[in-house]
Design a protein around this motif. Structure first.
Motif, short mmCIF file in Angstrom:
data_model
loop_
_atom_site.label_atom_id
_atom_site.label_comp_id
_atom_site.label_asym_id
_atom_site.label_seq_id
_atom_site.Cartn_x
_atom_site.Cartn_y
_atom_site.Cartn_z
N SER A 145 -11.06 -2.47 19.13
CA SER A 145 -10.18 -3.54 19.68
C SER A 145 -9.03 -3.41 18.97
N ILE A 146 -7.94 -3.83 19.76
CA ILE A 146 -6.58 -4.08 19.30
C ILE A 146 -6.76 -5.21 18.24
N TRP A 147 -7.55 -6.10 18.12
CA TRP A 147 -7.51 -7.15 17.06
C TRP A 147 -8.10 -6.57 15.80
N SER A 148 -9.18 -5.54 15.87
CA SER A 148 -9.40 -4.85 14.68
C SER A 148 -8.68 -4.10 14.24
N ALA A 149 -7.77 -3.52 15.17
CA ALA A 149 -6.79 -2.16 14.73
C ALA A 149 -5.80 -2.94 13.99
N VAL A 150 -5.12 -4.23 14.59
CA VAL A 150 -3.97 -4.66 14.09
C VAL A 150 -4.41 -5.30 12.50
N THR A 151 -5.80 -6.04 12.43
CA THR A 151 -5.89 -6.73 11.32
C THR A 151 -6.40 -5.63 10.31
N ILE A 152 -7.20 -4.72 10.56
CA ILE A 152 -7.73 -3.67 9.35
C ILE A 152 -6.50 -2.83 9.14
N GLY A 153 -5.88 -2.22 10.22
CA GLY A 153 -4.67 -1.15 10.11
C GLY A 153 -3.57 -2.01 9.43
N GLY A 154 -3.35 -3.32 9.90
CA GLY A 154 -2.25 -4.18 9.23
C GLY A 154 -2.43 -4.30 8.09
N LEU A 155 -3.70 -4.64 7.55
CA LEU A 155 -3.80 -4.96 6.18
C LEU A 155 -3.61 -3.78 5.22
N LEU A 156 -4.01 -2.63 5.73
CA LEU A 156 -3.72 -1.49 4.85
C LEU A 156 -2.02 -1.11 4.59
N ILE A 157 -1.40 -1.32 5.73
CA ILE A 157 0.03 -0.98 5.51
C ILE A 157 0.99 -2.32 5.08
N GLU A 158 0.47 -3.44 5.41
CA GLU A 158 0.95 -4.74 4.68
C GLU A 158 0.70 -4.70 3.06
N PHE A 159 -0.56 -4.14 2.81
CA PHE A 159 -0.72 -4.45 1.30
C PHE A 159 0.16 -3.39 0.83
N ALA A 160 0.47 -1.99 1.07
CA ALA A 160 1.56 -1.22 0.69
C ALA A 160 2.70 -1.62 0.78
N ASP A 161 3.25 -2.14 2.00
CA ASP A 161 4.63 -2.77 1.80
C ASP A 161 4.76 -4.14 1.01
N LYS A 162 4.07 -4.79 1.13
CA LYS A 162 4.26 -6.24 0.23
C LYS A 162 4.05 -5.69 -1.43
N LEU A 163 3.31 -4.85 -1.48
CA LEU A 163 3.17 -4.44 -2.98
C LEU A 163 4.54 -3.68 -3.56
N VAL A 164 5.39 -2.90 -2.74
CA VAL A 164 6.50 -2.34 -2.76
C VAL A 164 7.55 -3.46 -3.02
N VAL A 165 7.29 -4.58 -2.07
CA VAL A 165 8.55 -5.48 -1.87
C VAL A 165 8.36 -6.28 -3.00
N ALA A 166 7.07 -6.80 -3.41
CA ALA A 166 7.03 -7.76 -4.89
C ALA A 166 7.31 -7.11 -6.09
N LEU A 167 7.00 -5.91 -6.16
CA LEU A 167 7.47 -5.04 -7.38
C LEU A 167 9.16 -5.12 -7.41
N ILE A 168 9.74 -4.55 -6.32
CA ILE A 168 11.14 -4.57 -6.22
C ILE A 168 11.72 -6.10 -6.38
N ALA A 169 11.26 -7.06 -5.73
CA ALA A 169 11.63 -8.49 -5.93
C ALA A 169 11.58 -8.90 -7.48
N TRP A 170 10.57 -8.51 -8.15
CA TRP A 170 10.28 -8.85 -9.74
C TRP A 170 11.25 -8.06 -10.41
N ALA A 171 11.74 -6.87 -10.09
CA ALA A 171 12.76 -6.19 -10.90
C ALA A 171 14.11 -6.77 -10.78
N LEU A 172 14.29 -7.29 -9.26
CA LEU A 172 15.72 -7.95 -9.07
C LEU A 172 15.71 -9.37 -9.90
N VAL A 173 14.62 -10.14 -9.98
CA VAL A 173 14.59 -11.36 -10.37
C VAL A 173 14.78 -11.09 -12.00
N ARG A 174 14.11 -10.36 -12.67
CA ARG A 174 14.22 -10.01 -13.92
C ARG A 174 15.69 -9.60 -14.31
#
Length: 181
Positions: A145-174
Motif C-alpha cells: 500500500s502507499i501507506w506502507s511504502a511512504v512510512t517504511i521507505g520514508g523512514l529509510l531515506i529520512e533516517f539517512a537524510d536527518k542523520l547527515v543533516v544533524a551531523l552538519i548542523a552539529w559541525a556548524l554549531v560547534r
C-alpha cells in the motif's frame, strides 16, 4: 507586548532559512535522494530561542514553494515538528557531542516520517506522488500500500537524510560556538 529579537538572532534566523532553501534547492536540482532542507532548522534549534527556531521551519516551508518545489507548503507541519523534536532532544540530552547529534538525527527522522506520511497519503494518495523517491517506488511496485511504502521507505531515506543533516548542523554549531569563544 511583542518583543523584537536582537539583530544577531534575526540574522541567524535569516541565515538558517537561507541555508535550508539553498541546500534544498541544490539537492532538488541534482535529484539527490536526500533533501537536506533542514540543516538550517536544526542549526536554528541549537542557536535560537524556540519561537525563532520554529519560524525557521515555517518560513522554509512557505518559501520552499517558490524556490524548491510547489509541494513544500503541504509539509509545513513536518518542518515545524522537526524543529520541535530537535528542541526537545537538545533540551533533554544536549547537542555538544557527536553521539548526541546521531540520536537527534534518529529522533527527528522518526518524527518527520510520522508527520509527513499522512500528508503524503492524503494529498498525493494516488500512485503518482510528485515527491516519489526510489525508496518508495520499489515497495509500491511490489504491491504494498502507499501507506506502507511512504512510512517504511520514508523512514529509510529520512533516517539517512536527518542523520547527515544533524551531523552538519552539529559541525556548524560547534564551529559557531568555538568562533565566539
Amino acid at each position: 507586548m511583542l518583543k523584537v529579537p536582537p539583530p544577531h538572532q534575526m540574522a541567524i534566523t535569516a541565515a538558517c532559512v537561507a541555508l535550508n532553501l539553498a541546500v534544498g534547492t541544490i539537492a532538488n536540482l541534482l535529484s539527490l535522494p536526500l533533501s537536506l532542507d533542514t540543516i538550517g532548522s536544526l542549526t536554528g534549534a541549537a542557536l535560537l530561542p524556540p519561537a525563532l527556531a520554529i519560524a525557521v521551519g515555517a518560513i522554509t516551508a512557505v518559501l520552499g514553494w517558490a524556490v524548491i518545489n510547489p509541494v513544500y507548503p503541504y509539509y509545513i507541519g513536518t518542518q515545524i515538528s522537526v524543529v520541535i523534536a530537535a528542541l526537545a532532544v537538545m533540551r533533554l540530552i544536549g547537542f555538544d557531542r557527536l553521539w548526541k547529534a546521531v540520536i537527534l538525527g534518529a529522533v527527528v527522522a522518526i518524527v518527520a516520517v510520522l508527520v509527513s506520511a499522512p500528508v503524503t497519503v492524503l494529498v498525493f494518495g494516488g500512485a503518482t506522488v510528485p515527491a516519489m523517491t526510489a525508496n518508495n517506488a520499489v515497495p509500491i511496485a511490489s504491491e504494498q500500500s502507499i501507506w506502507s511504502a511512504v512510512t517504511i521507505g520514508g523512514l529509510l531515506i529520512e533516517f539517512a537524510d536527518k542523520l547527515v543533516v544533524a551531523l552538519i548542523a552539529w559541525a556548524l554549531v560547534r564551529r559557531r560556538l568555538r568562533g565566539s569563544a
